[in-house]
Enzyme design. Structure first.
Site, PDB file in Angstrom:
ATOM      1  CG  ASP A  30      -1.895   1.077   0.988  1.00 50.29           C
ATOM      2  OD1 ASP A  30      -3.015   0.311   1.746  1.00 50.29           O
ATOM      3  OD2 ASP A  30      -1.795   2.322   0.751  1.00 50.29           O
ATOM      4  CB  ILE A  31       0.990   4.559  -2.442  1.00 51.70           C
ATOM      5  CG1 ILE A  31       2.177   5.016  -2.321  1.00 51.70           C
ATOM      6  CG2 ILE A  31       0.022   4.765  -1.808  1.00 51.70           C
ATOM      7  CD1 ILE A  31       2.250   5.262  -4.671  1.00 51.70           C
ATOM      8  CG  ASN A  86     -12.764  -0.343   3.872  1.00 51.63           C
ATOM      9  OD1 ASN A  86     -12.768  -1.255   5.224  1.00 51.63           O
ATOM     10  ND2 ASN A  86     -10.976   0.263   3.841  1.00 51.63           N
ATOM     11  CD  GLN A  93     -14.964  -0.543  -2.145  1.00 49.28           C
ATOM     12  OE1 GLN A  93     -15.654  -0.646  -1.899  1.00 49.28           O
ATOM     13  NE2 GLN A  93     -14.354  -0.933  -3.215  1.00 49.28           N
ATOM     14  CG  HIS A  99      -8.602  -3.204  -2.240  1.00 47.70           C
ATOM     15  ND1 HIS A  99      -9.069  -2.452  -2.424  1.00 47.70           N
ATOM     16  CD2 HIS A  99      -7.670  -2.929  -1.223  1.00 47.70           C
ATOM     17  CE1 HIS A  99      -9.653  -1.500  -1.946  1.00 47.70           C
ATOM     18  NE2 HIS A  99      -8.492  -1.673  -0.777  1.00 47.70           N
ATOM     19  CG  HIS A 101      -6.967  -3.094   3.047  1.00 46.78           C
ATOM     20  ND1 HIS A 101      -5.703  -1.913   2.539  1.00 46.78           N
ATOM     21  CD2 HIS A 101      -7.515  -2.636   3.190  1.00 46.78           C
ATOM     22  CE1 HIS A 101      -6.815  -0.427   2.481  1.00 46.78           C
ATOM     23  NE2 HIS A 101      -7.713  -1.626   2.431  1.00 46.78           N
TER      24      HIS A 101
HETATM   25  P1  5GP Z   1      -9.449   1.331   0.578  1.00 43.52           P
HETATM   26  O1  5GP Z   1     -10.051   2.559   1.591  1.00 43.52           O
HETATM   27  O2  5GP Z   1     -10.619   1.398  -0.857  1.00 43.52           O
HETATM   28  O3  5GP Z   1     -10.023   0.001   1.088  1.00 43.52           O
HETATM   29  O4  5GP Z   1      -7.860   1.579  -0.136  1.00 43.52           O
HETATM   30  C1  5GP Z   1      -7.416   2.149  -0.604  1.00 43.52           C
HETATM   31  C2  5GP Z   1      -6.196   1.296  -0.288  1.00 43.52           C
HETATM   32  O5  5GP Z   1      -5.215   1.456  -1.890  1.00 43.52           O
HETATM   33  C3  5GP Z   1      -5.710   2.611   0.021  1.00 43.52           C
HETATM   34  O6  5GP Z   1      -4.791   2.477   1.552  1.00 43.52           O
HETATM   35  C4  5GP Z   1      -4.465   3.245  -0.411  1.00 43.52           C
HETATM   36  O7  5GP Z   1      -3.268   4.423   0.466  1.00 43.52           O
HETATM   37  C5  5GP Z   1      -4.025   2.702  -1.327  1.00 43.52           C
HETATM   38  N1  5GP Z   1      -3.863   2.937  -2.769  1.00 43.52           N
HETATM   39  C6  5GP Z   1      -4.557   4.173  -3.106  1.00 43.52           C
HETATM   40  N2  5GP Z   1      -3.857   4.003  -4.393  1.00 43.52           N
HETATM   41  C7  5GP Z   1      -2.517   3.586  -4.674  1.00 43.52           C
HETATM   42  C8  5GP Z   1      -1.648   2.884  -5.404  1.00 43.52           C
HETATM   43  O8  5GP Z   1      -1.923   3.893  -6.443  1.00 43.52           O
HETATM   44  N3  5GP Z   1      -0.871   2.356  -5.191  1.00 43.52           N
HETATM   45  C9  5GP Z   1      -1.277   1.512  -4.396  1.00 43.52           C
HETATM   46  N4  5GP Z   1       0.851   0.894  -4.397  1.00 43.52           N
HETATM   47  N5  5GP Z   1      -1.807   1.541  -3.249  1.00 43.52           N
HETATM   48  C10 5GP Z   1      -2.865   2.287  -3.508  1.00 43.52           C
END
Ligand code: 5GP
Ligand code: ZN
Length: 151
Positions: A30-31, A86, A93, A99, A101
């Protein structure tokens, strides 16, 4: 999906630190990690979230999650791990390509302290990849046990 960031990462059009690729599933860092080693398990095929993901693919994601928790707890000695997905905007989300985590936890605070984030550094990414690399075969062992050796 043309503009989905995770599809672009999987197609190699955007960069990511990959931990695992194979059997239709990828794991990359995760970035904006909550803690060092924060990983995302992502299917190669695009589905929005758990509500529209075929059961076989959902099972694959969580089999990989189980393997990663095993590696983190038993092999690398992390005292805690969060496994989270999420589904939908109110649940937090932000990327609408399913995805899971997997977040190693050293510092405690449970799920209430999942917000303190920093930008992933190259040093942190490479350090974690070196730590986990010797144990990646455990992912294939778990997938092989559940889905057979072929796929
Ligand atoms: P969500 O909130 O949708 O469950 O999580 C999305 C996750 O993707 C976040 O933790 C965010 O930091 C990560 N993320 C968003 N854009 C990128 C990206 O371009 N590269 C990577 N490696 N992670 C990303
Ligand atoms: Zn996608």
């Amino acid at each position: 999906m043309e503009n989905c960031i995770f599809c672009r990462i999987i197609r190699g059009e955007a960069p990511a630190y990959f931990i695992y690729r194979g059997r239709g599933v990828s794991v990359f860092l995760d970035i904006f990690p909550v803690e060092k080693g924060h990983m995302l398990i992502v299917p190669d095929e695009h589905y929005e979230s758990l509500h529209d993901t075929p059961p076989r693919i959902a099972a694959k994601l969580f089999t990989v999650a189980a393997a990663l928790v095993r590696i983190l707890r038993n092999e690398l000695g992390f005292p805690g791990v969060n496994v989270i997905t999420n589904s939908g905007r109110p649940a937090g989300q932000e990327v609408f390509h399913i995805h899971v985590h997997v977040i190693p936890r050293w510092h405690g605070g449970g799920w209430r302290r999942l917000v303190s984030r920093h930008r992933l550094t190259d040093e942190e990414a490479n350090e974690f990849i070196d730590m986990i690399k010797p144990y990646i075969h455990i992912i294939d062992e778990y997938l092989g046990e559940v889905f057979g050796e072929g796929m």
